[in-house]
Design a protein around this motif. Structure first.
Motif, PDB file in Angstrom:
ATOM      1  N   CYS A  69       0.851  -1.180   0.000  1.00  0.00           N
ATOM      2  CA  CYS A  69       0.000   0.000   0.000  1.00  0.00           C
ATOM      3  C   CYS A  69       0.896   1.242   0.000  1.00  0.00           C
ATOM      4  O   CYS A  69       1.787   1.373   0.828  1.00  0.00           O
ATOM      5  N   GLN A  70       0.645   2.155  -0.904  1.00  0.00           N
ATOM      6  CA  GLN A  70       1.452   3.364  -1.015  1.00  0.00           C
ATOM      7  C   GLN A  70       1.088   4.403   0.045  1.00  0.00           C
ATOM      8  O   GLN A  70       1.795   5.384   0.221  1.00  0.00           O
ATOM      9  N   ARG A  71      -0.011   4.179   0.759  1.00  0.00           N
ATOM     10  CA  ARG A  71      -0.429   5.109   1.791  1.00  0.00           C
ATOM     11  C   ARG A  71       0.152   4.719   3.155  1.00  0.00           C
ATOM     12  O   ARG A  71       0.735   5.541   3.841  1.00  0.00           O
ATOM     13  N   CYS A  72      -0.005   3.439   3.542  1.00  0.00           N
ATOM     14  CA  CYS A  72       0.425   3.022   4.879  1.00  0.00           C
ATOM     15  C   CYS A  72       1.644   2.089   4.845  1.00  0.00           C
ATOM     16  O   CYS A  72       2.144   1.691   5.882  1.00  0.00           O
ATOM     17  N   PHE A  76      -0.862  -5.893   1.188  1.00  0.00           N
ATOM     18  CA  PHE A  76      -2.255  -6.314   1.067  1.00  0.00           C
ATOM     19  C   PHE A  76      -2.423  -7.091  -0.228  1.00  0.00           C
ATOM     20  O   PHE A  76      -1.635  -6.947  -1.160  1.00  0.00           O
ATOM     21  N   PHE A  78      -4.104  -7.776  -3.609  1.00  0.00           N
ATOM     22  CA  PHE A  78      -4.863  -7.061  -4.636  1.00  0.00           C
ATOM     23  C   PHE A  78      -5.457  -8.097  -5.588  1.00  0.00           C
ATOM     24  O   PHE A  78      -4.734  -8.824  -6.259  1.00  0.00           O
ATOM     25  N   PRO A 134      -0.830   1.314  -5.755  1.00  0.00           N
ATOM     26  CA  PRO A 134      -1.741   0.444  -5.010  1.00  0.00           C
ATOM     27  C   PRO A 134      -1.966   0.940  -3.586  1.00  0.00           C
ATOM     28  O   PRO A 134      -1.038   1.436  -2.947  1.00  0.00           O
ATOM     29  N   LYS A 135      -3.210   0.848  -3.126  1.00  0.00           N
ATOM     30  CA  LYS A 135      -3.508   1.245  -1.756  1.00  0.00           C
ATOM     31  C   LYS A 135      -4.789   0.582  -1.282  1.00  0.00           C
ATOM     32  O   LYS A 135      -5.666   0.251  -2.078  1.00  0.00           O
ATOM     33  N   HIS A 136      -4.877   0.422   0.034  1.00  0.00           N
ATOM     34  CA  HIS A 136      -6.093  -0.101   0.655  1.00  0.00           C
ATOM     35  C   HIS A 136      -7.246   0.864   0.411  1.00  0.00           C
ATOM     36  O   HIS A 136      -7.021   2.066   0.251  1.00  0.00           O
ATOM     37  N   ASP A 137      -8.472   0.359   0.482  1.00  0.00           N
ATOM     38  CA  ASP A 137      -9.632   1.262   0.497  1.00  0.00           C
ATOM     39  C   ASP A 137      -9.612   2.058   1.799  1.00  0.00           C
ATOM     40  O   ASP A 137      -9.795   3.262   1.804  1.00  0.00           O
ATOM     41  N   CYS A 139      -6.971   2.000   5.123  1.00  0.00           N
ATOM     42  CA  CYS A 139      -5.760   1.399   5.683  1.00  0.00           C
ATOM     43  C   CYS A 139      -6.019   0.888   7.097  1.00  0.00           C
ATOM     44  O   CYS A 139      -6.621   1.603   7.906  1.00  0.00           O
TER      45      CYS A 139
END
Length: 167
Positions: A69-72, A76, A78, A134-137, A139
């Motif tokens: 995930c690019q946010r947290c 994850f 995919f 890519p990122k979670h809906d 996090c």
């Protein structure tokens, strides 16, 4: 990656079908995008002719691949399932003509060959199905916006607004 070579034009003329399951580890470019290259890619390739009579391949791929995930920055899975149509031409010039005749941005036109590696097409299709970032809906383990305590310092804009109202 083991090569699965077909005569693309004959494959389309005979309306043949290939399908299988390939370990992600065998697809080097796809494996490089994954946190760990476990799992497998389900795929199929179906030959045929498009409504204008040009040979075409219908590619389908599906898998669950572990990404970061690019946010947290947590891993994850995919899940993706993708299908695309590729029309085959015998030369670059013919590819341009077919592309103009089809006038459909959802269909790719490529130069086919009598020794086409199907696994390269499958890997290309799977790479195109992956998100650029890519990122979670949502996090996991991150506080919701409503739960975040506001900063104790007043906003500089609020201070300016108060000054403006006093003048």
């Amino acid at each position: 990656m083991s090569a699965l070579v077909i005569d693309a034009f004959e494959f389309c003329r005979l309306k043949e079908r290939l399908e299988g399951e390939t370990p992600v580890l065998d697809l080097k470019r796809l494996a490089a995008e994954c946190v760990n290259p476990s799992g497998a890619l389900q795929w199929s390739v179906v030959g045929g002719l498009n409504p204008l009579g040009y040979p075409q391949l219908t590619l389908s791929v599906a898998a669950a691949v572990p990404l970061i995930c690019q946010r947290c920055v947590a891993p994850f899975d995919f899940d993706f399932a993708s299908q695309s149509i590729v029309v085959l031409a015998k030369s670059e010039e013919q590819a341009d003509e077919i592309d103009d005749a089809i006038a459909d941005d959802t269909i790719d036109v490529i130069v086919g060959s009598r020794t086409m590696n199907v696994m390269e097409l499958i890997e290309d299709e799977s790479l195109l199905a992956l998100p650029l970032a890519p990122k979670h809906d949502v996090c996991p383990g991150t506080p919701l916006i409503d739960e975040v305590k506001p900063d104790s310092k007043p906003s500089p804009f609020a201070v300016l607004k108060n000054i403006k109202q006093k003048s």
